[in-house]
Design a protein around this motif. Structure first.
Motif, short mmCIF file in Angstrom:
data_model
loop_
_atom_site.label_atom_id
_atom_site.label_comp_id
_atom_site.label_asym_id
_atom_site.label_seq_id
_atom_site.Cartn_x
_atom_site.Cartn_y
_atom_site.Cartn_z
N UNK A 54 31.56 43.37 40.99
CA UNK A 54 32.11 44.25 39.97
C UNK A 54 33.62 44.42 40.16
N UNK A 55 34.29 43.26 40.25
CA UNK A 55 35.75 43.22 40.36
C UNK A 55 36.25 43.98 41.59
N UNK A 66 47.95 44.02 42.17
CA UNK A 66 49.04 44.94 41.92
C UNK A 66 48.57 46.39 42.06
N UNK A 67 47.34 46.66 41.63
CA UNK A 67 46.78 48.00 41.77
C UNK A 67 46.66 48.37 43.25
N UNK A 68 46.19 47.44 44.06
CA UNK A 68 46.07 47.70 45.49
C UNK A 68 47.45 47.94 46.11
N UNK A 69 48.40 47.12 45.74
CA UNK A 69 49.77 47.26 46.23
C UNK A 69 50.28 48.68 45.95
N UNK A 107 34.35 34.52 41.35
CA UNK A 107 33.44 35.68 41.35
C UNK A 107 34.10 36.93 40.79
N UNK A 108 35.36 36.82 40.39
CA UNK A 108 36.07 37.98 39.87
C UNK A 108 36.53 38.94 40.94
N UNK A 109 36.60 38.44 42.17
CA UNK A 109 36.99 39.26 43.31
C UNK A 109 38.47 39.06 43.61
N UNK A 110 39.18 40.15 43.86
CA UNK A 110 40.56 40.07 44.31
C UNK A 110 40.55 39.91 45.83
N UNK A 111 41.07 38.78 46.30
CA UNK A 111 41.04 38.43 47.73
C UNK A 111 42.41 38.70 48.33
N UNK A 112 42.43 39.39 49.46
CA UNK A 112 43.69 39.89 50.01
C UNK A 112 43.70 39.78 51.53
N UNK A 125 44.31 37.79 42.44
CA UNK A 125 43.26 38.47 41.69
C UNK A 125 43.84 39.57 40.83
N UNK A 126 43.04 40.02 39.88
CA UNK A 126 43.52 40.95 38.86
C UNK A 126 43.88 42.33 39.40
#
Length: 284
Positions: free
Chosen positions: A88-89, A148-151, A110-115, A144-145
């Protein structure tokens, strides 16, 4: 953001506690570990929960932090992929300095933001390092999408963030090793040389502490150019030659190569000074 940790060691405990206390919207879901006792200790420390089911943690969190040893990160990711029928993203991150986010292979599909999120800091204590973690710079690399939100969320918690590319991770990690691990080697070399002069190890460390600490402080305040002193900076080839003659083997080679590096700095600091004799000596 709601974050759960897979791995309850020093980095997982420290980062969880820091985010918990940052009062910037982070919610610590809890910890999953091969050792339930370790997960319980980390959960108690961060006032969060223990997870005994990997799938439950993954579904319950926006951010899944894999804070295991480097060698286990890929295995944990593959286990997550095997048990997750629908992502779920979420954001999946690790805190390795050596590995890039690409260890989470197939994350984009898989729609996963990998960091990868790595503190430029030696996290040495499970229960106290969080107190100074905010002083460290963190490198952030991934895709991943939600990157920037995580940043933005990390910066809001008071962390200093430097973005990296995946291709830069190995060079970055080498820089960290030079500044941290190789400093131990240089210190041991200096202690050994003082030992040849009759110092015991305790008095060698006492002698070196203000010298090394003062130099580090000067580098941080004035950059390497402002901090550089000594015979190489003065183009004093005679003194450098004397040093080389009392050193042998690998110790001599360490001194020679590092002196060549600081001569590069000296030439920028003192463009009018002639370093030709020193260059010739160091190339022999």
């Amino acid at each position: 953001m709601r974050i759960g940790f897979i791995g309850a060691g020093r980095v997982g405990c420290s980062l969880g506690k820091y985010l918990k206390q940052s009062e910037s919207g982070w919610e610590i879901a809890g910890y999953y570990s091969r050792s339930v006792a370790s997960a319980q200790e980390a959960a108690d420390f961060t006032e969060s929960e223990v997870f005994t089911d990997l799938l439950q943690l993954a579904k319950d969190c926006d951010v899944i932090a894999v804070t295991t040893a480097d060698g286990a990160i890929a295995d944990v990711w593959h286990r997550l992929c095997d048990c997750m029928d629908q992502w779920e993203h979420q954001i999946v991150l690790h805190c390795s300095g050596a590995l890039a986010s690409t260890v989470f292979d197939g994350a984009d599909a898989r729609g996963v933001t990998a960091v990868s999120l790595h503190p430029f800091y030696a996290v040495s204590d499970r229960y106290h390092s969080y107190q100074t973690l905010g002083e460290a710079l963190f490198t952030l690399e991934g895709s991943g999408e939600r990157l920037q939100e995580l940043d933005a969320c990390l910066r809001a918690s008071g962390l200093t963030i430097q973005r990296l590319s995946a291709e830069s991770k190995t060079v970055y990690h080498a820089a960290a090793s030079v500044a941290s691990n190789l400093m131990v080697g240089l210190s041991e070399l200096a202690i050994g040389l003082l030992g040849e002069c009759g110092f015991d190890r305790e008095h060698a460390r006492i002698a070196l502490k203000p010298l090394m600490q003062g130099n580090l402080d000067a580098i941080m305040e004035h950059d390497t150019f402002g901090a550089l002193t000594g015979p190489a900076e003065r183009a004093d080839a005679r003194t450098v030659d004397k040093h080389l003659h009392v050193l042998n083997g690998k110790d001599r080679e360490i001194y020679r190569l590092l002196t060549k590096k600081i001569v590069e700095v000296a030439k920028i600091k003192n463009p009018e000074r002639d370093y030709a004799l020193l260059d010739e000596l160091l190339d022999q």
